[in-house]
Design an enzyme around this catalytic site. Structure first.
Site, short mmCIF file in Angstrom:
data_model
loop_
_atom_site.label_atom_id
_atom_site.label_comp_id
_atom_site.label_asym_id
_atom_site.label_seq_id
_atom_site.Cartn_x
_atom_site.Cartn_y
_atom_site.Cartn_z
CD GLU A 1 17.19 4.12 3.69
OE1 GLU A 1 17.68 5.08 3.06
OE2 GLU A 1 16.82 4.18 4.87
CB CYS B 1 17.25 8.49 3.91
SG CYS B 1 17.31 7.61 5.43
#
Length: 542
Positions: free
Chosen positions: A293, A327
């Protein structure tokens, strides 16, 4: 030997405490903060369950209080990485052959320790180490990490229960082996929960791990490791090393038993790691699993029918909580001309009310960014926008690193939809807005879909249901986590499995059953109760 098929405790999301004045949890937190600041912690690596000290000690300081020293960690080198790999491989046979419910019990115990005995200390460590306010620490270092550990046990149980059908005279079984070799976990600074989950998820499945946390998160990572050991994790199952990335890579990515990478970090680093693994494919016994990720350039789109105040709140929280160092943080917003002034003024009022400072003052909403490198990068974006004819700094933009790495939440107006702060990941408290004409809503959606390489999170605000449906269709591949009338941050384990595609990663959804599948290698077993004794089939008869 037990002969029962056990039901595991039914997981529910860990409640988030509110830390209101005079509450028991606030009192416990303040005591934990005082305790952790009262001494300098000496943090060794943990290899094969043993503390490993070196001659190279690195200082740990709170990003918001640079004059204070929290402690030191012991920097290792390639020899320590090799020791960690050897320990992981030595522990593998016993660990993968331990009854699954015994493995599960260790992580369930760790979850309960975090939720009770270690709750205040986990929060305090994350607040001091990563400059998170108490709410951000509570939802991360306690609630989310506890949820990861508990829900992963439930998911693994469900996987084990999935079995094939059997024909007459046979018994077909499916067993879920761990990967053949060891797993390398590289974890980020911004979420203690991610740092804990990346080694623990594959370990629960029977894998053994080499874990390299970000240098700026070592203080809280070491506490996670301490809790795992207290919960009964056997020596060598997870090995915690503090080394340079190149030292780790030189050993791990050239080892024939390297079996998997569990990564959260930058897109550029992930791409380089993937290239290295691909280059070394002939070295490995098996094709390594690669789960990552990475970055995001997460969007909020307001339709002309959107409730303006809801958009303001979503942006104030989604862009600036934890200083935008998520993020999933909202970093680009597309506002209709009819609502733009109202939304921008709402943001101006919110930002003016934000208190900025140390995490120890619980009235502060904004704290420091993680380190000087991040500070300088973010400031460069702000100063470039200040001088650029294609941008305007509308709100905020002040900063100082005299006492800590503080940057005022900043809103930039982009006069072109492809201005760099609408495209590039900044990872800081900077939101860029672009204003579109109301009748150009569909064209704005096309801009959202094509402007960024990332596809992690995004949100649409609208009352018009047709506008929501159009956004769902047009932005189908633009975000792995899509929000309707909500900010694009705050995914909850068991509710919104997290991950994105494109340059945001492999979308293997941490916090879901999908992630655990990646750390398993199924074996089909067929047992024939009455074996044939003649090769001839009936069709051969005359």
């Amino acid at each position: 030997m037990a002969n029962a098929i056990y039901n595991v405790p039914n997981p529910t999301n860990e409640p988030i405490l509110n830390y209101s004045p005079n509450s028991p949890e606030r009192t416990a937190l303040q005591a934990a903060l005082s305790e952790l600041k009262s001494f300098q912690k000496d943090i060794p690596m943990i290899i094969n369950g043993q503390k490993v000290f070196t001659e190279q000690k690195m200082t740990i300081r709170p990003p918001h209080e640079l004059k204070h020293t929290l402690g030191y960690y012991h920097r290792g080198d390639k020899t320590h990485v090799q020791q960690a790999v050897d320990a992981a491989l030595a522990a593998k046979f016993a660990w993968e052959n331990m009854a699954w419910e015994e493995r599960a019990a260790i992580f369930l115990k760790a979850a309960d320790l975090i939720a009770t005995t270690y709750r205040a200390k986990m929060n305090a460590a994350t607040m001091l180490c990563q400059s998170k306010n108490i709410y951000q620490a509570e939802i991360d270092a306690v609630a989310e990490l506890v949820d990861f550990l508990r829900f992963n046990v439930q998911y693994l149980t469900e996987i084990y229960q999935q079995q094939p059908i059997s024909g007459k005279g046979t018994w077909n079984r499916l067993e879920y082996r761990p990967l053949e070799g060891f797993v390398f976990a590289i974890t980020p600074f911004n979420f203690t929960a991610i740092a804990g989950n990346l080694p623990c998820a594959p370990a629960l499945c029977g894998n053994t791990i080499v874990w390299k946390p970000a240098d700026s998160q070592i203080y809280s990572a070491a506490l996670v490791m301490e809790i795992l050991q207290e919960a009964g994790l056997p020596n060598g199952v997870i090995n915690l090393v503090f080394v340079e990335g190149t030292d780790a890579g030189d050993v791990i990515f050239q080892h024939p038993d390297f079996a998997g990478l569990h990564f959260t970090g930058s897109t550029a680093v992930f791409k380089q790691l993937w290239k290295t693994i691909a280059h070394n494919l002939d070295t490995y016994k098996t094709f390594p699993r690669i789960v990552g990720e990475t970055g995001g350039k997460d969007f909020v789109v307001a339709h002309p029918s959107a409730p303006a105040q809801a958009v303001v709140t979503a942006l104030s929280r989604g862009a600036f909580e934890f200083q935008g160092q998520k993020c999933s943080a909202a970093s680009r917003a597309y506002l209709p001309a009819s609502l733009a002034n109202t939304i921008i003024e709402g943001l101006r009022n919110d930002i003016a009310s934000f208190k900025i400072g140390s995490t120890e003052d619980l009235s502060n909403f904004i704290n420091a960014v993680i380190d000087e490198r991040a500070f300088d990068k973010i400031v460069n974006y702000i100063e470039t926008a200040r001088q650029d004819v294609d941008a305007e700094v509308l709100i905020g933009g002040r900063y100082s690193k005299s006492e800590g790495y503080f940057i005022e939440p900043t809103v930039i107006l982009a006069k072109t939809p492809h201005y760099k702060t609408m495209v590039e990941e900044i990872f800081g408290p900077v939101l860029t807005v672009y204003i579109y004409e109301d009748e150009q809503y569909e064209a704005a959606l096309e801009l959202v879909n094509t402007t960024s390489d990332y596809a992690l999170t995004g949100a649409i605000f609208a009352k018009d249901r047709a506008a929501i449906q159009l956004a769902m269709q047009k932005l189908s591949h633009a975000a792995g986590n899509f929000y309707i009338n909500d900010k694009p941050t705050g995914a909850v384990v068991g509710q919104q499995p997290f991950g994105g595609a494109r340059s945001s990663g492999t979308n293997d959804k941490a916090g879901s059953i999908l992630n655990l599948y990646r750390w398993l290698s199924p074996r089909t077993i067929k047992e024939n109760f009455v074996s044939p004794t003649d090769y001839r089939y009936p069709f051969l008869g005359e």
